[in-house]
Design an enzyme around this catalytic site. Sequence first.
Site, PDB file in Angstrom:
ATOM      1  N   HIS A 121       0.805  -1.192   0.088  1.00 43.17           N
ATOM      2  CA  HIS A 121       0.000   0.023   0.088  1.00 43.17           C
ATOM      3  C   HIS A 121       0.965   1.436  -0.055  1.00 43.17           C
ATOM      4  CE1 HIS A 121       0.427  -0.325   4.584  1.00 43.17           C
ATOM      5  NE2 HIS A 121       0.477   1.060   4.420  1.00 43.17           N
ATOM      6  N   ASP A 151       0.280  -7.603   1.433  1.00 36.40           N
ATOM      7  CA  ASP A 151       0.758  -6.285   1.454  1.00 36.40           C
ATOM      8  C   ASP A 151       2.291  -6.167   1.509  1.00 36.40           C
ATOM      9  OD1 ASP A 151       0.305  -3.828   1.348  1.00 36.40           O
ATOM     10  OD2 ASP A 151      -0.312  -3.513   3.488  1.00 36.40           O
ATOM     11  N   SER A 225       4.663   2.601   7.740  1.00 35.83           N
ATOM     12  CA  SER A 225       4.351   1.401   7.046  1.00 35.83           C
ATOM     13  C   SER A 225       5.617   1.056   6.495  1.00 35.83           C
ATOM     14  CB  SER A 225       3.040   1.722   6.453  1.00 35.83           C
ATOM     15  OG  SER A 225       2.040   2.072   6.840  1.00 35.83           O
TER      16      SER A 225
END
Length: 475
Positions: A121, A151, A225
């Site tokens: 992402h 992911d 992230s």
Amino acid sequence: MKKFFALVMVSVLGGIFTLGAYKLFLEEKQPVVVTSQTDTPTFLPTSNIGNLNSILEAPDFSLAAENTVNAVVHVKNVTLSSGQFTLQDLFSGRQPQQRAQMGTGSGVIINSDGYIITNNHVIKNTHELSVTLNNNKTYTAELIGADAKTDIALLKINADEDLPYVTFADSDTVKVGEWVLAVGNPFNLTSTVTAGIVSAKSRDLSGTSSQSFIQTDAAVNPGNSGGALVNTNGELVGINTAITSQTGSYIGYSFAVPSNIARKVIEDIMEYGNVQNGILGIEGVPLPIDDRTAERLDIDISAVKGDTEGIYIGGVVEDSGADKAGLKKGDIIKEIDNIKVSKFSDLTGHLSAKRPNDVVQLKLSRDGNIETVPVTLAKRQTYNMPLVGLVKNAKAADLKKFKAPNGVKILELNDRYEEYWRRNGITEGCIVTAINDEKVNSVDDIQRILKNNMTSEMRIELINANGEKERYNFR
């Protein structure tokens, strides 16, 4: 006058006599304690001393942090988005202008050649990628591959020197309560290190048992992230991926993709170009089973009443590894490769780090007896195809039955469209031969075609129960 002095003297002598008698006969004798100046003094514990001892015994994260911050990078992703369509654009016939938007995240260098692991992402819909190292050098990054399911994405930069990197740890050995560090770039603050403990393992946030995160209470915020979750040795145990928050910022828990899964994904991308999934081939239900689930799946709940942990096998997929290993409905999976299985994400999390043809050892409870059964994982044979339902790779006998040169076999019809298909002569066992005018030979072909489909239209070619070829258009 003489009488006065005589009276005083008598009083003084009487007082001396009385005091002497008290000291001699009535007062208790006390021992005399002599303390040498060379004696070692005795210190009694206090709350302040206790806190000092706790501080001295606390783990030192400085070495792990120092080794990690230089291998964690700042990822910047430029995407293009169309501006809002205005009336002026409508009347002039113009298309809305594309605008560049910047997104940021973190990444982890995993070898000296410049390969970097991050979240999918973070780089999604990328137009331009750049990576800034801890020494402020910036490089253009190439996207090698990505996997939306886990992911995880893999980037590559070409640096003029060997780069510092983080080594992988075995995430299966991570223990709840173990200290960990989260390293990343929250809110564009580079090289930020936070500490916490592992709060839980095999955590599923989707409710579909498709995820298996490591949960920690190390502070993770937007921008973290793709960053590193490391142990006190500075070894990578996870890739920070998500937080649970009603505000969008950290409120106590964060989640990381285990390093074993991340490592397997990027190795597959480097070697095969895509992710190779090893499939067990069962339909499972975590214990304990409630009455409603038992009724829906036709399970004899009395047979599993004493079991509170494990995965009940409710069905075995035809020709799967489980089928070939002799697994059957009613078996209860207790362990996989000596790892306790108490919920479905324990099982799927371990399998996510495996490939086709890998062998796993399943400890089963069967008819009250404990057995260990080796199962060879197979390549994915089934796929839940939109509109149609569950399909699987067709065997030669399935194709011969319908005189079809290619195709996949329908196992179960989609609940929503089941009546429509049956009304048109499409039942279980029928063959899907093409999608969007492309022939399909396997479920991998279906996934590839649907992934590359840039429109909402789908054209499906099937052979019905009467052996007739039909085409259906869906918009």
